[in-house]
Scaffold this active site. Structure first.
Site, PDB file in Angstrom:
ATOM      1  N   HIS A 140      42.709  37.418  44.269  1.00  0.00           N
ATOM      2  CA  HIS A 140      42.298  37.494  45.678  1.00  0.00           C
ATOM      3  C   HIS A 140      40.801  37.812  45.736  1.00  0.00           C
ATOM      4  CE1 HIS A 140      46.368  37.440  47.237  1.00  0.00           C
ATOM      5  NE2 HIS A 140      46.708  38.394  46.395  1.00  0.00           N
ATOM      6  N   GLU A 183      48.427  34.415  42.845  1.00  0.00           N
ATOM      7  CA  GLU A 183      48.355  34.456  44.318  1.00  0.00           C
ATOM      8  C   GLU A 183      46.976  34.058  44.811  1.00  0.00           C
ATOM      9  OE1 GLU A 183      49.435  38.360  45.741  1.00  0.00           O
ATOM     10  OE2 GLU A 183      51.009  38.593  44.258  1.00  0.00           O
ATOM     11  N   ASN A 203      52.177  42.201  37.424  1.00  0.00           N
ATOM     12  CA  ASN A 203      51.309  41.438  38.328  1.00  0.00           C
ATOM     13  C   ASN A 203      50.362  42.388  39.077  1.00  0.00           C
ATOM     14  OD1 ASN A 203      50.773  38.835  39.670  1.00  0.00           O
ATOM     15  ND2 ASN A 203      51.724  39.731  41.492  1.00  0.00           N
ATOM     16  N   GLU A 240      51.428  45.659  41.095  1.00  0.00           N
ATOM     17  CA  GLU A 240      50.373  46.551  41.586  1.00  0.00           C
ATOM     18  C   GLU A 240      50.630  48.034  41.306  1.00  0.00           C
ATOM     19  OE1 GLU A 240      49.893  45.521  45.741  1.00  0.00           O
ATOM     20  OE2 GLU A 240      49.572  43.420  45.277  1.00  0.00           O
ATOM     21  N   ASP A 294      43.744  33.325  46.463  1.00  0.00           N
ATOM     22  CA  ASP A 294      43.139  33.000  47.753  1.00  0.00           C
ATOM     23  C   ASP A 294      41.652  33.271  47.601  1.00  0.00           C
ATOM     24  OD1 ASP A 294      42.135  35.045  50.060  1.00  0.00           O
ATOM     25  OD2 ASP A 294      43.380  36.133  48.645  1.00  0.00           O
TER      26      ASP A 294
HETATM   27  O1  9MR Z   1      51.635  36.074  50.609  1.00  0.00           O
HETATM   28  C1  9MR Z   1      52.497  37.113  51.054  1.00  0.00           C
HETATM   29  C2  9MR Z   1      52.757  36.862  52.499  1.00  0.00           C
HETATM   30  O2  9MR Z   1      53.448  35.647  52.678  1.00  0.00           O
HETATM   31  C3  9MR Z   1      53.582  37.988  53.038  1.00  0.00           C
HETATM   32  O3  9MR Z   1      53.700  37.841  54.425  1.00  0.00           O
HETATM   33  C4  9MR Z   1      52.899  39.308  52.742  1.00  0.00           C
HETATM   34  C5  9MR Z   1      53.776  40.424  53.170  1.00  0.00           C
HETATM   35  O4  9MR Z   1      54.986  40.361  52.493  1.00  0.00           O
HETATM   36  O5  9MR Z   1      52.667  39.458  51.365  1.00  0.00           O
HETATM   37  C6  9MR Z   1      51.869  38.470  50.814  1.00  0.00           C
HETATM   38  O6  9MR Z   1      51.768  38.651  49.422  1.00  0.00           O
HETATM   39  C7  9MR Z   1      51.274  39.847  48.861  1.00  0.00           C
HETATM   40  C8  9MR Z   1      51.868  39.917  47.489  1.00  0.00           C
HETATM   41  O7  9MR Z   1      53.259  40.095  47.626  1.00  0.00           O
HETATM   42  C9  9MR Z   1      51.283  41.016  46.647  1.00  0.00           C
HETATM   43  N1  9MR Z   1      49.859  40.907  46.570  1.00  0.00           N
HETATM   44  C10 9MR Z   1      49.217  40.914  47.848  1.00  0.00           C
HETATM   45  C11 9MR Z   1      49.753  39.816  48.751  1.00  0.00           C
HETATM   46  C12 9MR Z   1      49.125  39.939  50.094  1.00  0.00           C
HETATM   47  O8  9MR Z   1      49.565  41.127  50.706  1.00  0.00           O
END
Ligand code: 9MR
Length: 374
Positions: free
Chosen positions: A260, A290, A224, A183, A292
Site C-alpha cells: 500500500h 494487496e 501478511n 499485521e 494499491d
Molecule cells: O480491501 C479490503 C476491503 O475490501 C474491505 O472493505 C476492508 C475492510 O474489510 O479491508 C480491505 O483490506 C484490508 C486488508 O484486509 C488488510 N490490509 C489493509 C486492507 C485495507 O484496510
C-alpha cells in the site's frame, strides 16, 4: 523491399517476443524508421495492438496476477457484466475482500456465514482462477462477541483455535494460500498490541500457524503485512520474527507484502529486491497481496501526469517480483477505481489498473509491459 507480416498463433508466443526474433534476425520490419532508404513501413501490415490479457503474460513468467473482489463481483446490470468480463479475462487469482474476515464469517458465536466467501471461491473455480484466503488472525474486524466477551486467556485461545480449524476445514482443498496472521507487527517494529497478544502473549502467532497446518497440511500458510517492502525497522522486525519461527520449525510457507503506497513514494524495484531476497533466504515464498498505488485525486479524478507516475510505480513493483525467484503472485487491491479501497478517499484515490469507467489505465499497460518483459 520484402515485407514481413507476423502471423502468430493466438496463445503461443507474445507478439513482442516474436517481433524481437524478427528484429534480431535483421529482417527489417522493426522500428518505425528502420529502413535505410528512409521509406516508412507499410502500416497496413503493422503489428496489431497487444490485446493479450495480463494473466497470459503472468503465466509465461510463472506468476499469478490477482485482484481483490468482494461485493463488486455481484454488481448488477451491464457494469457488472463488464466488470466480470475484465476479472475473468485479465486475472487468474482472487481474494475475497472482507468475506473471510472473522467478523464476517462469524458474526455470532454459534454460526458461520460462508455464503459470500463460498460464492467467490466458486466464481474462481468456474473461471480457472485460484483464490487466496484472507485472513484468520487479525487485530481488526474481530466480532463484538469476541472483543467484548472478557474471556479468560484459555477460553480466548480455544475460540481462536476453533475458528482457525473450522474455517480451514471448510475451505480445505479450495485455496492457493492462507494469510494465517495479518499485521501482527507494529509500525515501530514491536509486536502490535492486540486482543490476541494482550491475552495470549506473543506465542499466539506460532500457535496460529501450528493449528492451521494441523487443520490443512496442504495449503501454503502466509504471514501478511504492510510497510515491510523495503529494508526498514518494521521489516527488520518481521524478518527477525519469521527467522525465529522458521528456526523453531513453525509451519510457515510464505510472506505477503501488502504494497500500500502513495505512488509518488512507492519504492523502486532496487529498493525492494534486497528485502525480498532476505525473506526468500529463509525459505519463504513471496506474494504481493494487496497492491494499491494511489495518487492525488480531485473529485475522484487524477491528473494525466500522476497516472504516468503511477504506471511507473506499478512497473517497479512488478519488476521487483519478477526479479525475485520466490515471488509467485502479484495481487491488486481492487479491479477498477470505482470500487477500490484507499485509506483517505477524499485526497487519494484511483489506486488500481482500470479507471472508474473500467477502461485500462497507463498502470494497466505498465503492468502488462513489465510482465511481457518490455
Ligand atoms: O480491501 C479490503 C476491503 O475490501 C474491505 O472493505 C476492508 C475492510 O474489510 O479491508 C480491505 O483490506 C484490508 C486488508 O484486509 C488488510 N490490509 C489493509 C486492507 C485495507 O484496510
Amino acid at each position: 523491399m520484402k515485407r514481413y507480416r507476423l502471423l502468430l498463433p493466438s496463445h503461443s508466443v507474445p507478439w513482442h517476443a516474436a517481433l524481437l526474433v524478427v528484429c534480431a534476425a535483421g529482417l527489417g520490419a522493426c522500428a518505425a524508421d528502420s529502413s535505410p532508404t528512409g521509406v516508412k513501413p507499410d502500416t497496413a501490415n503493422a503489428v496489431p495492438a497487444d490485446t493479450m490479457p495480463l494473466r497470459h503474460y503472468a503465466q509465461l513468467r510463472g506468476r499469478y496476477i490477482g485482484a481483490a473482489t468482494g461485493t463488486v463481483l455481484t454488481m448488477p446490470g451491464d457494469s457488472g457484466t463488464k466488470l466480470r468480463a475484465i476479472v475473468t479475462r485479465e486475472f487468474d487469482m482472487l481474494w475475497t475482500g472482507r468475506f473471510m474476515k472473522m467478523d464476517y464469517l462469524r458474526p455470532i458465536r454459534l454460526a458461520y456465514n460462508y455464503t459470500d466467501a463460498d460464492s467467490v471461491v466458486a466464481f474462481g473455480k468456474r473461471n480457472g482462477m485460484v483464490v487466496r484466503g484472507h485472513t484468520l488472525v487479525w487485530h481488526s474486524q474481530v466480532p463484538a462477541w469476541v472483543t467484548s466477551g472478557n474471556y479468560p486467556a484459555d477460553t480466548l485461545r480455544a475460540i481462536l483455535r476453533d475458528h482457525i480449524e473450522q474455517v480451514m476445514i471448510h475451505f480445505k482443498g479450495k485455496l492457493a494460500a492462507w494469510d494465517v496472521v495479518n499485521e501482527a507487527m507494529g509500525d515501530d517494529g514491536t509486536i502490535r498490541s492486540t486482543l490476541w497478544f494482550g491475552s495470549l502473549g506473543p506465542d499466539y502467532i506460532e500457535q496460529a500457524f501450528r493449528w492451521a497446518r494441523a487443520a490443512d497440511p496442504d495449503v501454503p500458510l502466509y504471514y501478511n503485512d504492510y510497510g515491510i517492502e523495503t529494508i526498514n525497522a518494521k521489516s527488520n522486525a518481521v524478518h527477525a520474527l519469521l527467522s525465529d519461527l522458521k528456526a523453531k520449525g513453525v509451519p510457515i510457507d510464505g510472506i505477503g507484502f501488502q504494497y500500500h503506497y502513495e505512488a509518488q513514494s512507492a519504492p523502486t524495484a532496487d529498493q525492494v529486491v534486497p528485502n525480498f531476497a532476505r525473506f526468500a533466504a529463509l525459505g519463504l515464498k513471496i506474494q504481493i497481496t494487496e497492491a494499491d498505488l494511489r495518487v492525488r485525486v480531485q473529485n475522484g479524478i487524477a491528473s494525466p501526469a500522476d497516472l504516468q507516475l503511477q504506471a511507473a510505480a506499478y512497473r517497479e513493483m512488478v519488476n521487483a517480483c519478477l526479479r525475485t525467484v520466490n515471488c509467485n503472485a502479484i495481487e491488486i487491491e481492487g479491479i477498477y477505481d470505482g470500487q477500490a479501497w484507499v485509506p483517505d478517499p477524499t485526497t487519494w484515490g484511483a489506486p488500481v489498473l482500470f479507471d472508474v469507467f473500467m477502461r485500462p489505465k497507463p498502470a494497466y499497460y505498465a503492468v502488462k509491459a513489465a510482465l511481457a518483459g518490455n
